[in-house]
Enzyme design. Structure first.
Site, PDB file in Angstrom:
ATOM      1  N   SER A   1       0.846  -1.193   0.000  1.00 47.96           N
ATOM      2  CA  SER A   1       0.000   0.000   0.000  1.00 47.96           C
ATOM      3  C   SER A   1       0.886   1.250   0.000  1.00 47.96           C
ATOM      4  CB  SER A   1      -0.960  -0.041   1.192  1.00 47.96           C
ATOM      5  OG  SER A   1      -1.970   0.931   1.070  1.00 47.96           O
TER       6      SER A   1
ATOM      7  N   ASP B   1      -9.643  -5.027  -5.445  1.00 45.13           N
ATOM      8  CA  ASP B   1      -9.198  -3.949  -4.554  1.00 45.13           C
ATOM      9  C   ASP B   1     -10.064  -2.711  -4.776  1.00 45.13           C
ATOM     10  OD1 ASP B   1      -7.714  -1.815  -3.316  1.00 45.13           O
ATOM     11  OD2 ASP B   1      -5.894  -3.041  -3.445  1.00 45.13           O
TER      12      ASP B   1
ATOM     13  N   HIS C   1      -8.057  -4.960  -0.957  1.00 43.15           N
ATOM     14  CA  HIS C   1      -6.862  -4.313  -0.419  1.00 43.15           C
ATOM     15  C   HIS C   1      -6.544  -4.764   1.004  1.00 43.15           C
ATOM     16  CE1 HIS C   1      -3.821  -1.182  -0.878  1.00 43.15           C
ATOM     17  NE2 HIS C   1      -4.062  -0.810   0.366  1.00 43.15           N
TER      18      HIS C   1
END
EC number: 3.1.1.3
Length: 459
Positions: free
Chosen positions: A194, A343, A376
């Site tokens: 991330s 995601d 995610h």
């Protein structure tokens, strides 16, 4: 009985004498004349004031240090960063993993060097929990270095500042042998998920020109939940339970670009909201801004809405900080990308564009492991065994893919040859996460806001 209870609690209580926050710690201040030092030079060092955190208990490792390192911002202006070096028991001084946390904050007191210390504020809980990802690296006997890559201005999502800081942190770690016993010719692998992937990806892309001498040390970079387009994440999170990520990102960019900040200030009549964008860590930022609309809806914070992106100054800054737009920046080291197909925070479309850009440019080794069933949040856990297996293989001298390879699996738990102990470790972690009341569709990034508000007590 009370005496026995005291014996049990006293060591924990002693450990909770809080570490000093960066904003109040002179160690973080640049010494006089630091500008004359070369980038990557160690300006000062110390043992970490507190042990490395395992959230509720300290992590048991051989040693840990903080290094104050000369770096520079996006414009070439000299600055300093702090980086944390961790030495496990029975460490191999020839192997170093550079792990970039997903700090995702525009506040100095959320810096990894502080957050990774036992007793750091609960608002840094996201970084504290990342020690769960650090542990397998340390268990392998690798030294681990984790930089405050956002720099002293806390420039979340600013690519050049972040990438340069990662490379200067590695330079410093490799020069720290008299302090840490790490070999100067140690091999290095970078890893980030991330926000940490943004920093790691920029480091990999900048390295050929910015730090060419590290080419002989670097074995590759693992990039998960890969952030290559900050506008896409803003579009995906505005008005959702993850809107706080957008607020923190706006604060981070404003910290680096005064002209960006001025344009935003002139476009809002909710100045008090804007003034708080640089006052949250990741967890409390997300909780504070659940469902907030910044650029969409009838009650948006910025009057121009998405049209603000048409402002030439804003547009240039956004593009300057998106790897997807930097076709001229191509890593020369092997790259692993892993990402969830569903995601909802970092849409995969821009990851695929970056992958194709690098392939078209002739990158030597690029492996893309796409996960069909995770978003995610859960890919943080499900993808970690992919990264660790790849990293272990790099340190063990195993061959990487030649050219480009994109494989889509039902789950990244199916990645080949994951060591059973690592796979079981992360399967257990996934089960814990799913059972914590964040919502039945957490694998699709559909999170119950009430569950999200419980984050500080879930871990």
């Amino acid at each position: 009985m009370l005496f026995l209870l005291f014996l049990l609690v006293a060591p924990i209580y002693a450990g909770l004498i809080l570490p000093t926050k960066p904003s109040n710690d002179p160690f973080y201040n640049a010494p006089a004349g630091f500008e004359k030092a070369a980038v990557g030079e160690i300006l000062q060092s110390r043992k970490t004031p507190k042990p490395i955190t395992g959230v509720f208990v300290p992590v048991k490792i051989q040693n840990s240090w903080q290094l104050l390192v000369r770096s520079e911002d996006s414009f070439g202006n000299p600055n300093v960063i702090v980086t944390t070096v961790m030495e496990p028991f029975n460490a191999d001084p020839s192997k170093l993993a550079s792990y970039q946390v997903f700090e995702d904050s525009a506040k100095a007191d959320c810096a990894p060097s502080y957050a990774l210390q036992f007793g750091s504020d609960v608002t840094t809980i996201a970084t504290q929990v990342e020690t769960y990802l650090l542990a397998p690296l340390l268990d392998q006997g690798y030294y681990v270095v984790s930089p405050d890559y956002e720099g002293p201005k806390s420039t979340f999502t600013v690519g050049k500042q972040s990438g340069q800081a990662v490379l200067n942190s590695i330079r410093a770690a490799l020069k720290s042998g008299k302090i840490t016993n790490l070999a100067e010719d140690a091999k290095v692998v970078m890893w980030g998920y991330s926000g940490g992937s943004l920093a790691s990806g920029w480091a990999a892309a900048l390295q050929p020109n910015y730090a060419p001498e590290l080419g002989g040390n670097l074995l590759g970079a693992a990039l998960g939940g890969f952030v290559t387009n900050i506008t896409a994440t803003a579009e995906a999170t505005d008005g959702t339970v993850f809107a706080g990520i957008m607020a923190n990102a706006l604060g981070g960019v404003a910290n680096e670009y005064p002209e960006f900040k001025q344009i935003l200030q002139n476009d809002t009549d909710k100045q008090s909201v804007f003034d708080q964008f640089d006052n949250h860590c990741l967890a409390d930022g997300v909780i504070n801004y659940i469902g907030k609309h910044f650029l969409s809806g009838t009650n948006k914070i910025f009057k121009s809405g998405w049209n603000i992106l048409k402002n030439p100054t804003i547009s240039k800054i956004v593009e300057d900080n998106g790897l997807v737009y930097q076709k001229q920046l191509v890593p020369k080291i092997p790259i692993l990308i892993y990402h969830g197909a569903i995601d909802q925070i970092v849409p995969i479309v821009n990851v695929k564009k970056t992958y194709q850009n690098w392939c078209d440019a002739g990158i030597a080794s690029l492996e893309f492991s796409e996960d069909a069933t995770n978003g995610h949040i859960t890919e943080t856990i499900v993808g970690a065994p992919v990264a660790l297996t790849w990293i272990i293989n790099r340190f063990n001298g195993k061959q990487t893919v030649s050219g480009c390879q994109h494989v889509k699996r039902t789950s990244n738990f199916e990645y080949p040859n994951i060591p059973p102990s690592i796979l079981n470790y992360f399967k257990a972690a996934l089960n814990i996460l799913i059972q914590k009341g964040l919502g039945p569709d957490i694998q699709k990034d559909q999170v119950n806001p009430d569950g999200l508000k419980k984050i500080p007590i879930l871990v």
